[in-house]
Scaffold this motif. Structure first.
Motif, short mmCIF file in Angstrom:
data_model
loop_
_atom_site.label_atom_id
_atom_site.label_comp_id
_atom_site.label_asym_id
_atom_site.label_seq_id
_atom_site.Cartn_x
_atom_site.Cartn_y
_atom_site.Cartn_z
N ASP A 88 8.02 1.67 4.89
CA ASP A 88 7.83 2.88 4.22
C ASP A 88 7.42 4.14 5.28
OD1 ASP A 88 8.74 1.72 1.82
OD2 ASP A 88 6.63 1.28 1.17
N LEU A 89 6.32 3.91 6.08
CA LEU A 89 6.07 4.76 6.90
C LEU A 89 7.10 5.35 8.02
CD1 LEU A 89 2.33 3.65 7.50
CD2 LEU A 89 2.98 5.75 6.43
N ARG A 90 8.06 4.45 8.28
CA ARG A 90 9.17 4.83 8.99
C ARG A 90 10.33 5.38 8.30
NH1 ARG A 90 7.65 -0.19 11.63
NH2 ARG A 90 9.48 -1.38 10.66
N ASN A 91 10.15 5.36 6.92
CA ASN A 91 11.38 5.66 6.15
C ASN A 91 11.48 6.95 5.81
OD1 ASN A 91 13.46 5.94 4.37
ND2 ASN A 91 12.53 4.41 2.80
N THR A 92 12.40 7.81 6.52
CA THR A 92 12.71 9.22 6.20
C THR A 92 13.21 9.83 4.88
OG1 THR A 92 14.92 9.24 7.38
CG2 THR A 92 13.04 9.57 8.74
N ASP A 93 13.56 8.50 4.08
CA ASP A 93 14.39 8.94 2.65
C ASP A 93 12.94 9.34 1.76
OD1 ASP A 93 16.84 8.61 3.52
OD2 ASP A 93 16.81 6.58 3.12
N ILE A 94 11.85 9.15 2.12
CA ILE A 94 10.67 9.38 1.47
C ILE A 94 9.72 10.13 2.22
CG2 ILE A 94 11.13 7.08 0.21
CD1 ILE A 94 8.56 6.17 1.55
N VAL A 95 8.58 10.78 1.32
CA VAL A 95 7.55 11.46 2.05
C VAL A 95 6.57 10.30 2.59
CG1 VAL A 95 5.38 12.99 1.90
CG2 VAL A 95 7.59 13.39 0.74
N ARG A 96 6.38 10.42 4.07
CA ARG A 96 5.68 9.36 4.52
C ARG A 96 4.07 9.69 4.78
NH1 ARG A 96 9.36 9.28 9.86
NH2 ARG A 96 9.32 11.58 9.22
N HIS A 97 3.45 9.36 3.53
CA HIS A 97 2.08 9.70 3.54
C HIS A 97 1.41 8.18 3.28
CE1 HIS A 97 -1.82 11.03 1.93
NE2 HIS A 97 -1.46 12.11 2.10
N ALA A 98 0.72 7.57 3.96
CA ALA A 98 0.10 6.25 4.00
C ALA A 98 -0.73 6.17 2.63
CB ALA A 98 -0.74 5.98 4.94
N GLY A 99 -1.54 7.11 2.23
CA GLY A 99 -2.44 7.04 1.24
C GLY A 99 -1.44 7.12 -0.13
N LYS A 100 -0.57 8.00 -0.08
CA LYS A 100 0.23 8.09 -1.34
C LYS A 100 0.92 6.69 -1.49
CE LYS A 100 0.08 13.04 -1.64
NZ LYS A 100 0.71 14.42 -2.33
N ILE A 101 1.62 6.25 -0.67
CA ILE A 101 2.30 5.09 -0.62
C ILE A 101 1.67 3.83 -1.13
CG2 ILE A 101 3.48 3.40 0.92
CD1 ILE A 101 4.29 5.50 2.70
N LEU A 102 0.26 3.93 -0.50
CA LEU A 102 -0.73 2.85 -1.10
C LEU A 102 -0.97 2.99 -2.56
CD1 LEU A 102 -2.78 2.36 2.24
CD2 LEU A 102 -1.12 0.56 1.26
N SER A 103 -1.00 4.20 -2.90
CA SER A 103 -1.17 4.29 -4.40
C SER A 103 -0.22 3.57 -5.17
CB SER A 103 -1.52 5.97 -4.78
OG SER A 103 -0.19 6.56 -4.51
N VAL A 104 0.97 3.58 -4.88
CA VAL A 104 1.92 3.06 -5.68
C VAL A 104 1.69 1.48 -5.80
CG1 VAL A 104 4.29 2.09 -5.63
CG2 VAL A 104 4.00 4.59 -4.72
N ARG A 105 1.20 0.70 -4.97
CA ARG A 105 0.56 -0.53 -4.83
C ARG A 105 -0.43 -0.63 -5.57
NH1 ARG A 105 -3.04 -2.58 -0.01
NH2 ARG A 105 -4.33 -0.97 -1.16
N ASP A 106 -1.60 0.21 -5.52
CA ASP A 106 -2.73 0.23 -6.52
C ASP A 106 -2.42 0.44 -7.96
OD1 ASP A 106 -4.03 -0.42 -4.20
OD2 ASP A 106 -4.57 1.65 -3.91
N ASN A 107 -1.51 1.56 -8.03
CA ASN A 107 -1.15 1.50 -9.55
C ASN A 107 -0.52 0.52 -10.18
OD1 ASN A 107 -2.91 4.10 -9.90
ND2 ASN A 107 -1.05 5.28 -8.82
N ALA A 108 0.52 -0.01 -9.27
CA ALA A 108 1.09 -1.28 -9.97
C ALA A 108 0.28 -2.37 -10.15
CB ALA A 108 2.28 -1.86 -8.80
#
Length: 221
Positions: A88-108
């Motif tokens: 995900d951190l290499r994926n230019t199709d999304i916003v590459r923000h580690a904390g926000k990406i991890l929030s998807v896991r935590d909210n799941a």
């Protein structure tokens, strides 16, 4: 405390009846309690990524988010691996923000826990009494990730939950109405706001979302 009728009169004086009628929130086609948990996770994620960022950019990239996070499948994202994060951190199709990406896991994980406890996360959130919306805001802040402040309430509204929004304009209107004195950040102030919305709903028969919008238009922009 001013009545809702008085607050509405101020909104009409500022904006006019026609404007108010055209700008009131409407009930969702599918109530929150009947939605699937993946859509709740998606809405939480959209709110988190929009915070402090261009909403237009997030909207334009949203198909990429849906793909990157596997349609926001709750079970899949609850087990996000280090490899998933790196991808995900290499994926230019999304916003590459580690904390926000991890929030998807935590909210799941948060939604998975709610589903295990109550049968359905969407059902539990959607059936939460609007008379205690501040209690629901507190739940999202405590057990969710990055869902405090305005993010959680706006996400709930996007999902169709009948809640008020303590925006700058609404807070100003609450001060004008004599409900609170100053900011609405303390538990005492939020409880007072909740009690006012409950009273205004009983007075008018309107939803909390409509009352919130009327209050926002009752004060200068």
């Amino acid at each position: 405390m001013k009545s809702f009728a008085e607050m509405r009169e101020m909104a009409v004086a500022r904006k006019g009846e026609e404007f108010l009628a055209a700008h009131m929130p409407t009930a969702p086609a599918v109530p929150l309690r009947d939605q699937t948990d993946d859509r709740v996770l998606a809405t939480f994620a959209r709110g988190v990524f929009q915070a402090g960022f261009s909403w237009k950019v997030i909207d334009a990239k949203w198909p990429g988010f849906e793909t990157a996070f596997h349609g926001f499948d709750v079970g899949r994202n609850a087990f996000m691996s280090d490899e998933d994060l790196d991808n995900d951190l290499r994926n230019t199709d999304i916003v590459r923000h580690a904390g926000k990406i991890l929030s998807v896991r935590d909210n799941a994980i948060f939604l998975s826990d709610l589903a295990r406890e109550h049968g359905s996360a969407a059902g539990h959130l959607g059936n939460w009494p609007r008379e205690d919306a501040v209690g629901l805001f507190a739940l999202l802040k405590k057990r969710g990730a990055r869902l405090g402040g305005m993010t959680g309430p706006y996400a709930l509204r996007a999902l169709g939950y009948d809640n008020f929004i303590l925006s700058k304009s609404v807070v100003a209107a609450l001060n004008l109405a004599g409900v609170i004195d100053g900011a609405a950040t303390s538990k005492k102030a939020q409880t007072a706001a909740q009690e006012a919305f409950n009273a205004w709903a009983e007075e008018s028969g309107e939803s909390h979302a409509v009352i919130s919008r009327v209050l926002a238009y009752a004060v200068p922009d």
